[in-house]
Enzyme design. Structure first.
Site, PDB file in Angstrom:
ATOM      1  N   HIS A   1     -58.797  19.172 -20.597  1.00  0.00           N
ATOM      2  CA  HIS A   1     -60.023  19.964 -20.663  1.00  0.00           C
ATOM      3  C   HIS A   1     -61.022  19.186 -21.530  1.00  0.00           C
ATOM      4  O   HIS A   1     -60.689  18.824 -22.676  1.00  0.00           O
ATOM      5  CB  HIS A   1     -59.778  21.303 -21.341  1.00  0.00           C
ATOM      6  CG  HIS A   1     -58.840  22.230 -20.615  1.00  0.00           C
ATOM      7  ND1 HIS A   1     -59.281  23.274 -19.834  1.00  0.00           N
ATOM      8  CD2 HIS A   1     -57.483  22.282 -20.569  1.00  0.00           C
ATOM      9  CE1 HIS A   1     -58.236  23.934 -19.349  1.00  0.00           C
ATOM     10  NE2 HIS A   1     -57.134  23.356 -19.781  1.00  0.00           N
TER      11      HIS A   1
ATOM     12  N   HIS B   1     -53.801  18.035 -16.834  1.00  0.00           N
ATOM     13  CA  HIS B   1     -55.266  18.021 -16.863  1.00  0.00           C
ATOM     14  C   HIS B   1     -55.741  18.053 -18.308  1.00  0.00           C
ATOM     15  O   HIS B   1     -55.137  18.704 -19.162  1.00  0.00           O
ATOM     16  CB  HIS B   1     -55.862  19.192 -16.078  1.00  0.00           C
ATOM     17  CG  HIS B   1     -55.283  20.526 -16.431  1.00  0.00           C
ATOM     18  ND1 HIS B   1     -54.053  20.944 -15.963  1.00  0.00           N
ATOM     19  CD2 HIS B   1     -55.755  21.531 -17.213  1.00  0.00           C
ATOM     20  CE1 HIS B   1     -53.794  22.152 -16.447  1.00  0.00           C
ATOM     21  NE2 HIS B   1     -54.804  22.527 -17.221  1.00  0.00           N
TER      22      HIS B   1
END
Ligand code: AMP
Length: 114
Positions: A102, A100
């Site tokens: 951010h 992922h």
């Protein structure tokens, strides 16, 4: 049922505040935001860490870069500046082992990071 929390968000088994979705990429707001804008951008395919991306993942890896810019414009943080962070592995404090990115914005950031 997957034991990966982000796979479960992808599959709609866990609710999320989605901001973007296409065939390869999903983005949703972080549940514990560290900035006024804090969005997580993930490949829909389960890849544990950035360093686990393979040649065959080039399309999604490239798409994520474009999606980040699109989200930043959508959230109104593109011009002022924003930060993109990928924690890769335990020493970098990665806690969810589904890749992922951010996307953080809406405040000032210092350097170097902690
Ligand atoms: P990292 O430490 O880089 O692995 O970041 C994991 C991030 O996932 C943290 O910022 C968490 O707040 C966020 N997170 C964990 N569970 C959820 C969830 N259900 N929905 C949204 N964000 C989450």
């Amino acid at each position: 049922m997957s034991d990966c929390i982000f796979c479960r968000i992808r599959d709609g088994e866990i609710p999320s505040d989605k901001v973007y979705e296409d065939d390869l990429v999903l983005a949703f707001r972080d549940i514990n935001p560290q900035a006024p804008v804090h969005i997580l951008v993930i490949p829909k395919k389960h890849v544990a860490r950035l360093a686990d991306l393979k040649e065959c993942d080039q399309e999604v890896a490239g798409r994520i870069q474009l999606v980040i810019g699109e989200i930043a414009r959508q959230e109104g943080i593109a011009e002022d500046g924003f930060r993109v962070v990928v924690n890769n592995g335990v020493r970098a404090n990665q806690t969810v082992f589904h890749l992922h990115y951010h996307v953080l914005g809406g405040r000032d950031f210092s350097w170097p990071p902690g």
